[in-house]
Scaffold this motif. Structure first.
Motif, PDB file in Angstrom:
ATOM      1  N   ARG A 205      -6.186  13.974  42.815  1.00 19.92           N
ATOM      2  CA  ARG A 205      -7.235  12.959  42.944  1.00 19.92           C
ATOM      3  C   ARG A 205      -7.736  12.822  44.375  1.00 19.92           C
ATOM      4  N   ALA A 206      -6.853  12.977  45.351  1.00 19.44           N
ATOM      5  CA  ALA A 206      -7.242  12.749  46.742  1.00 19.44           C
ATOM      6  C   ALA A 206      -8.283  13.759  47.222  1.00 19.44           C
ATOM      7  N   SER A 207      -8.240  14.977  46.703  1.00 24.46           N
ATOM      8  CA  SER A 207      -9.220  15.988  47.101  1.00 24.46           C
ATOM      9  C   SER A 207     -10.630  15.534  46.744  1.00 24.46           C
ATOM     10  N   ALA A 208     -10.793  14.989  45.544  1.00 24.42           N
ATOM     11  CA  ALA A 208     -12.104  14.483  45.132  1.00 24.42           C
ATOM     12  C   ALA A 208     -12.468  13.217  45.909  1.00 24.42           C
ATOM     13  N   LEU A 209     -11.479  12.369  46.155  1.00 26.56           N
ATOM     14  CA  LEU A 209     -11.750  11.144  46.912  1.00 26.56           C
ATOM     15  C   LEU A 209     -12.218  11.453  48.327  1.00 26.56           C
ATOM     16  N   GLY A 210     -11.726  12.544  48.905  1.00 24.56           N
ATOM     17  CA  GLY A 210     -12.154  12.910  50.250  1.00 24.56           C
ATOM     18  C   GLY A 210     -13.657  13.098  50.334  1.00 24.56           C
ATOM     19  N   TRP A 211     -14.252  13.677  49.295  1.00 21.84           N
ATOM     20  CA  TRP A 211     -15.700  13.892  49.300  1.00 21.84           C
ATOM     21  C   TRP A 211     -16.451  12.588  49.072  1.00 21.84           C
ATOM     22  N   VAL A 212     -15.936  11.739  48.189  1.00 22.87           N
ATOM     23  CA  VAL A 212     -16.577  10.441  47.973  1.00 22.87           C
ATOM     24  C   VAL A 212     -16.540   9.613  49.249  1.00 22.87           C
ATOM     25  N   LEU A 213     -15.384   9.632  49.909  1.00 22.19           N
ATOM     26  CA  LEU A 213     -15.221   8.839  51.131  1.00 22.19           C
ATOM     27  C   LEU A 213     -16.031   9.404  52.288  1.00 22.19           C
ATOM     28  N   SER A 214     -16.315  10.705  52.259  1.00 20.74           N
ATOM     29  CA  SER A 214     -17.089  11.288  53.350  1.00 20.74           C
ATOM     30  C   SER A 214     -18.456  10.626  53.460  1.00 20.74           C
TER      31      SER A 214
ATOM     32  N   PHE B 292      -8.070   7.699  54.754  1.00 25.88           N
ATOM     33  CA  PHE B 292      -8.616   6.990  53.605  1.00 25.88           C
ATOM     34  C   PHE B 292      -8.335   7.627  52.244  1.00 25.88           C
ATOM     35  N   PRO B 293      -8.275   8.964  52.096  1.00 29.69           N
ATOM     36  CA  PRO B 293      -7.929   9.472  50.762  1.00 29.69           C
ATOM     37  C   PRO B 293      -6.590   8.957  50.256  1.00 29.69           C
ATOM     38  N   GLY B 294      -5.590   8.885  51.146  1.00 26.29           N
ATOM     39  CA  GLY B 294      -4.292   8.365  50.740  1.00 26.29           C
ATOM     40  C   GLY B 294      -4.347   6.889  50.381  1.00 26.29           C
ATOM     41  N   LEU B 295      -5.075   6.117  51.184  1.00 20.90           N
ATOM     42  CA  LEU B 295      -5.204   4.680  50.905  1.00 20.90           C
ATOM     43  C   LEU B 295      -5.916   4.451  49.575  1.00 20.90           C
ATOM     44  N   ASN B 296      -7.004   5.186  49.344  1.00 20.56           N
ATOM     45  CA  ASN B 296      -7.746   5.000  48.102  1.00 20.56           C
ATOM     46  C   ASN B 296      -6.968   5.499  46.889  1.00 20.56           C
ATOM     47  N   ALA B 297      -6.285   6.640  47.037  1.00 20.20           N
ATOM     48  CA  ALA B 297      -5.484   7.155  45.922  1.00 20.20           C
ATOM     49  C   ALA B 297      -4.364   6.175  45.573  1.00 20.20           C
ATOM     50  N   TYR B 298      -3.777   5.558  46.589  1.00 23.10           N
ATOM     51  CA  TYR B 298      -2.743   4.544  46.332  1.00 23.10           C
ATOM     52  C   TYR B 298      -3.326   3.375  45.534  1.00 23.10           C
ATOM     53  N   CYS B 299      -4.522   2.919  45.924  1.00 22.93           N
ATOM     54  CA  CYS B 299      -5.150   1.796  45.222  1.00 22.93           C
ATOM     55  C   CYS B 299      -5.419   2.133  43.757  1.00 22.93           C
ATOM     56  N   LEU B 300      -5.834   3.376  43.491  1.00 17.12           N
ATOM     57  CA  LEU B 300      -6.099   3.783  42.118  1.00 17.12           C
ATOM     58  C   LEU B 300      -4.813   3.912  41.308  1.00 17.12           C
ATOM     59  N   ASP B 301      -3.709   4.239  41.971  1.00 16.50           N
ATOM     60  CA  ASP B 301      -2.459   4.575  41.279  1.00 16.50           C
ATOM     61  C   ASP B 301      -1.537   3.387  41.079  1.00 16.50           C
ATOM     62  N   VAL B 302      -1.601   2.411  41.986  1.00 22.41           N
ATOM     63  CA  VAL B 302      -0.549   1.407  42.042  1.00 22.41           C
ATOM     64  C   VAL B 302      -0.550   0.490  40.818  1.00 22.41           C
ATOM     65  N   MET B 303      -1.715   0.255  40.200  1.00 21.67           N
ATOM     66  CA  MET B 303      -1.755  -0.607  39.016  1.00 21.67           C
ATOM     67  C   MET B 303      -2.504   0.053  37.869  1.00 21.67           C
ATOM     68  N   GLN B 304      -2.459   1.375  37.818  1.00 21.25           N
ATOM     69  CA  GLN B 304      -3.167   2.095  36.766  1.00 21.25           C
ATOM     70  C   GLN B 304      -2.607   1.780  35.386  1.00 21.25           C
ATOM     71  N   GLU B 305      -1.301   1.580  35.300  1.00 20.33           N
ATOM     72  CA  GLU B 305      -0.691   1.276  34.014  1.00 20.33           C
ATOM     73  C   GLU B 305      -1.192  -0.040  33.440  1.00 20.33           C
ATOM     74  N   HIS B 306      -1.621  -0.944  34.314  1.00 20.72           N
ATOM     75  CA  HIS B 306      -2.118  -2.252  33.865  1.00 20.72           C
ATOM     76  C   HIS B 306      -3.635  -2.238  33.666  1.00 20.72           C
ATOM     77  N   GLY B 307      -4.282  -1.104  33.898  1.00 21.95           N
ATOM     78  CA  GLY B 307      -5.721  -1.009  33.720  1.00 21.95           C
ATOM     79  C   GLY B 307      -6.517  -1.785  34.748  1.00 21.95           C
ATOM     80  N   ARG B 308      -5.966  -1.955  35.958  1.00 20.92           N
ATOM     81  CA  ARG B 308      -6.641  -2.779  36.974  1.00 20.92           C
ATOM     82  C   ARG B 308      -6.956  -1.977  38.238  1.00 20.92           C
ATOM     83  N   SER B 309      -7.080  -0.669  38.101  1.00 26.23           N
ATOM     84  CA  SER B 309      -7.341   0.171  39.265  1.00 26.23           C
ATOM     85  C   SER B 309      -8.637  -0.220  39.959  1.00 26.23           C
ATOM     86  N   ALA B 310      -9.704  -0.458  39.183  1.00 25.97           N
ATOM     87  CA  ALA B 310     -10.996  -0.807  39.775  1.00 25.97           C
ATOM     88  C   ALA B 310     -10.899  -2.113  40.559  1.00 25.97           C
TER      89      ALA B 310
END
Length: 384
Positions: free
Chosen positions: A119-128, A324-342
């Motif tokens: 996921r972080a590879s794709a996030l790198g381009w979004v964050l760019s 930022f890719p690591g920070l954003n990937a963490y945000c997407l991952d940390v509560m994904q099981e609860h459906g609250r990533s966004a």
């Protein structure tokens, strides 16, 4: 497409910096007043981030991207046509309220389309887009201002936004969310639907998320500190460095903004892959178990690489895009099981642009009171 959309709102936040004297003359006000429009713009982006995340989970990604694109186009062109200072501030603020839709929903789209370990590879381009935009904005504005009046900056940004709207509306970006929660309550009474809708989209959800989970608060503060550093350096650059280097033309002054922009662009090519590799390494060390904190390990070497001098701002750009890719990937991952990533991503962007507004707002007054040397010392102590 998410990377392109993420580029437009941040570049609009700084593209007018080189045109501040012209804006002040047009509206018969002081340059300090025009500078104040930038913290307003960034503050509105921080506020709106709390709305777009929960709303996208209710109505889906594509409808909100189309709506926000249309509104961003309309308010951006209205900013260029503003007849007076009050309308200029209002239209700028309204455009900014649409800006974080591209950032928050763009991250959610990446989460829908990519496996966690890539996921972080794709996030790198979004964050760019979101990081390169603020750095290249003054350069773009400087070029336009050399040949055309300041209103042309907004006309160009409007044209770019209209292009993105057309591309999204013509199915170039399909819907990626699997389940819209708006479908769940269709058979309920209208009053109950309204209550459920408020509970799902209320900004209070984001506040409760931050209060309830200290790790999300800490991640938001780290991201906010990085963005503070970016805007606190970019905002006063023309005011402080032009006299020091005897730069008299707008296009010469705008070249000073290229180093960090090129740093962000350069870092884009490897920051995401680097973050994925680090996370995959720690997953293997942990016996195949993936934990969200693995993403944060990739940020640590770069958090200290934030040097203020212009000659090293290229290094700063590379360092920030690698964080930022690591920070954003963490945000997407940390509560994904609860459906609250966004919602977690929205909370993080609320921190970022809240700090950006603070950095852009205090930079000029602090420099005027303490001087450039003390201000740089404050940045070094706080973020070095």
């Amino acid at each position: 497409m998410p990377s392109y959309r993420a580029f437009l709102a941040p570049i609009s936040s700084t593209a007018i910096l080189t045109a501040v004297p012209d804006l002040a003359q047009t509206f018969n006000t002081t340059q300090d007043t025009i500078y104040a429009s930038n913290p307003l713009y960034l503050g509105c982006m921080g506020v709106s981030a709390r709305l777009w995340g929960p709303a996208s989970q209710v109505w889906g990604h594509r409808p909100l991207l189309i709506a926000s694109s249309i509104l961003f186009f309309a308010f951006t062109i209205a900013s260029g046509l503003a007849p007076n200072l009050v309308s200029y501030f209002i239209f700028r603020g309204c455009a900014a309220l649409q800006g974080t839709a591209f950032l928050v929903i763009g991250n959610a789209i990446v989460s829908d389309m990519y496996e966690p370990t890539t996921r972080a590879s794709a996030l790198g381009w979004v964050l760019s887009g979101s990081l390169t935009g603020p750095a290249l904005g003054p350069f773009l504005g400087g070029i336009i201002l050399t040949f055309r009046p300041w209103r042309t900056i907004f006309y160009l940004l409007s044209a770019l936004s209209l292009l993105a709207t057309i591309l999204i509306a013509t199915l170039l970006l399909p819907e990626t969310i699997a389940h819209k929660t708006s479908r769940i309550h269709r058979d309920l009474p209208l009053r109950t639907q309204a209550q459920e809708l408020w509970q799902q989209t209320s900004p209070i959800r984001i506040l409760n998320l931050i209060i309830s989970y200290p790790n999300i608060l800490s991640t938001g503060l780290a991201a906010g500190a990085l963005v503070w550093n970016e805007y606190a350096l970019l905002t006063p650059m023309d005011h402080t460095l032009n006299p020091r280097f005897h730069l008299t033309s707008t296009i010469e002054a705008s070249l000073l903004h290229l180093p960090p922009g090129l740093g962000y662009l350069t870092g884009t090519f490897f920051s995401g892959r680097y973050t994925d590799r680090i996370a995959q390494h720690y997953i293997l060390r942990g016996g195949g178990e993936r934990i969200p904190e693995d993403w944060l390990r990739a940020c640590l070497p770069f958090l200290a690489m934030i040097p203020p001098p212009v000659v090293l701002m290229f290094v700063q750009g590379v360092a920030q895009i690698c964080c930022f890719p690591g920070l954003n990937a963490y945000c997407l991952d940390v509560m994904q099981e609860h459906g609250r990533s966004a919602e977690v991503v929205a909370a993080n962007y609320a921190f970022r642009y809240g700090f950006a507004a603070l950095g852009a707002g205090v930079a000029m007054p602090v420099i005027q009171v303490l001087g450039l040397g003390w201000f740089r010392l404050v940045l070094r102590v706080r973020f070095g």
